[in-house]
Motif scaffolding. Sequence first.
Motif, PDB file in Angstrom:
ATOM      1  N   SER A 126       0.831  -1.214   0.000  1.00 19.07           N
ATOM      2  CA  SER A 126       0.000   0.000   0.000  1.00 19.07           C
ATOM      3  C   SER A 126       0.865   1.265   0.000  1.00 19.07           C
ATOM      4  O   SER A 126       0.463   2.289  -0.559  1.00 19.07           O
ATOM      5  N   ASP A 127       2.054   1.205   0.610  1.00 20.37           N
ATOM      6  CA  ASP A 127       2.967   2.349   0.550  1.00 20.37           C
ATOM      7  C   ASP A 127       3.394   2.613  -0.888  1.00 20.37           C
ATOM      8  O   ASP A 127       3.414   3.757  -1.344  1.00 20.37           O
ATOM      9  N   TRP A 128       3.748   1.556  -1.609  1.00 18.65           N
ATOM     10  CA  TRP A 128       4.159   1.717  -3.012  1.00 18.65           C
ATOM     11  C   TRP A 128       3.012   2.297  -3.836  1.00 18.65           C
ATOM     12  O   TRP A 128       3.225   3.146  -4.688  1.00 18.65           O
ATOM     13  N   GLU A 129       1.790   1.827  -3.587  1.00 20.14           N
ATOM     14  CA  GLU A 129       0.634   2.290  -4.355  1.00 20.14           C
ATOM     15  C   GLU A 129       0.361   3.774  -4.147  1.00 20.14           C
ATOM     16  O   GLU A 129      -0.253   4.408  -5.000  1.00 20.14           O
ATOM     17  N   TYR A 130       0.800   4.338  -3.041  1.00 19.57           N
ATOM     18  CA  TYR A 130       0.598   5.761  -2.764  1.00 19.57           C
ATOM     19  C   TYR A 130       1.414   6.631  -3.721  1.00 19.57           C
ATOM     20  O   TYR A 130       1.024   7.751  -4.029  1.00 19.57           O
TER      21      TYR A 130
ATOM     22  N   ILE B  79       2.504   4.321  -9.613  1.00 20.04           N
ATOM     23  CA  ILE B  79       2.653   2.950  -9.125  1.00 20.04           C
ATOM     24  C   ILE B  79       1.271   2.441  -8.743  1.00 20.04           C
ATOM     25  O   ILE B  79       0.667   2.911  -7.785  1.00 20.04           O
ATOM     26  N   GLY B  80       0.778   1.488  -9.477  1.00 15.97           N
ATOM     27  CA  GLY B  80      -0.522   0.895  -9.176  1.00 15.97           C
ATOM     28  C   GLY B  80      -0.343  -0.416  -8.423  1.00 15.97           C
ATOM     29  O   GLY B  80       0.762  -0.795  -8.037  1.00 15.97           O
ATOM     30  N   GLY B  81      -1.435  -1.120  -8.252  1.00 17.82           N
ATOM     31  CA  GLY B  81      -1.425  -2.377  -7.500  1.00 17.82           C
ATOM     32  C   GLY B  81      -0.516  -3.443  -8.090  1.00 17.82           C
ATOM     33  O   GLY B  81       0.195  -4.138  -7.362  1.00 17.82           O
ATOM     34  N   THR B  82      -0.509  -3.580  -9.411  1.00 20.09           N
ATOM     35  CA  THR B  82       0.300  -4.619 -10.054  1.00 20.09           C
ATOM     36  C   THR B  82       1.787  -4.355  -9.862  1.00 20.09           C
ATOM     37  O   THR B  82       2.546  -5.260  -9.484  1.00 20.09           O
ATOM     38  N   ILE B  83       2.221  -3.136 -10.103  1.00 13.26           N
ATOM     39  CA  ILE B  83       3.651  -2.821  -9.956  1.00 13.26           C
ATOM     40  C   ILE B  83       4.048  -2.847  -8.487  1.00 13.26           C
ATOM     41  O   ILE B  83       5.136  -3.313  -8.142  1.00 13.26           O
ATOM     42  N   ALA B  84       3.167  -2.399  -7.595  1.00 11.69           N
ATOM     43  CA  ALA B  84       3.461  -2.446  -6.165  1.00 11.69           C
ATOM     44  C   ALA B  84       3.700  -3.887  -5.723  1.00 11.69           C
ATOM     45  O   ALA B  84       4.647  -4.173  -4.976  1.00 11.69           O
ATOM     46  N   LYS B  85       2.876  -4.802  -6.210  1.00 12.96           N
ATOM     47  CA  LYS B  85       3.035  -6.214  -5.873  1.00 12.96           C
ATOM     48  C   LYS B  85       4.373  -6.732  -6.399  1.00 12.96           C
ATOM     49  O   LYS B  85       5.097  -7.455  -5.699  1.00 12.96           O
ATOM     50  N   LYS B  86       4.738  -6.363  -7.626  1.00 10.97           N
ATOM     51  CA  LYS B  86       6.015  -6.794  -8.200  1.00 10.97           C
ATOM     52  C   LYS B  86       7.197  -6.269  -7.390  1.00 10.97           C
ATOM     53  O   LYS B  86       8.185  -6.971  -7.188  1.00 10.97           O
ATOM     54  N   LEU B  87       7.105  -5.019  -6.927  1.00  7.30           N
ATOM     55  CA  LEU B  87       8.193  -4.424  -6.143  1.00  7.30           C
ATOM     56  C   LEU B  87       8.397  -5.179  -4.826  1.00  7.30           C
ATOM     57  O   LEU B  87       9.526  -5.495  -4.445  1.00  7.30           O
TER      58      LEU B  87
END
Length: 191
Positions: free
Chosen positions: A138-142, A146-154
């Motif tokens: 959720s931090d990445w998504e902020y 950066i959406g949910g898919t890229i946040a998950k990959k990170l």
Amino acid sequence: MIERGRRFIIWLAMAAFSVAMLFDGPGAFPGGGAVSFLGEAGPDPSRVTVRLSGNVEKPGVYYFPAGSDAETVTIMTLTGKTATNAAAHHAPSPLRSGEVFEIFEKDGKLLEITRKEMGAEEKVLLGIPLDLNRMSRSDWEYLPGIGGTIAKKLVEYRQINGDFASPDDLKRVPGIGAARLRKIEGFFRAL
């Protein structure tokens, strides 16, 4: 006709001001230093920013001198014997900017102290640089772009390959290119 002309002049003045702000940047405080996130000088290394919550007398965001530890927080937050007992339960580890201490006491007895991290949104609002290796999905998504898919990959990439050494390492994650990295790299502290 005069009223219409007056509105047009006000509109022109507002448009000129807006254009000037776009090209001139964020401005500065009267004492110096930029207004925008991290400013020109970056975060103040002489202090750490911590939020106190729970049923403490005065919850909120506080600055502590760099090098302070959890014992300092408990002694300054709790009263009397509760503070002494609480301090005995902490290993001496230095505070980091962006931490949250939730402290609960009842009838002068310490019930619980929890130490955790602020979310990315709160850190950004307080001017605290983000840590690449402490970011949740959720931090990445902020972050912008950066959406949910890229946040998950990170998050998955970091779990499999270990910590990132610098923001430039993010380019190894599929979906993070040079343009996307430029949008977010200013949010992270120098490691």
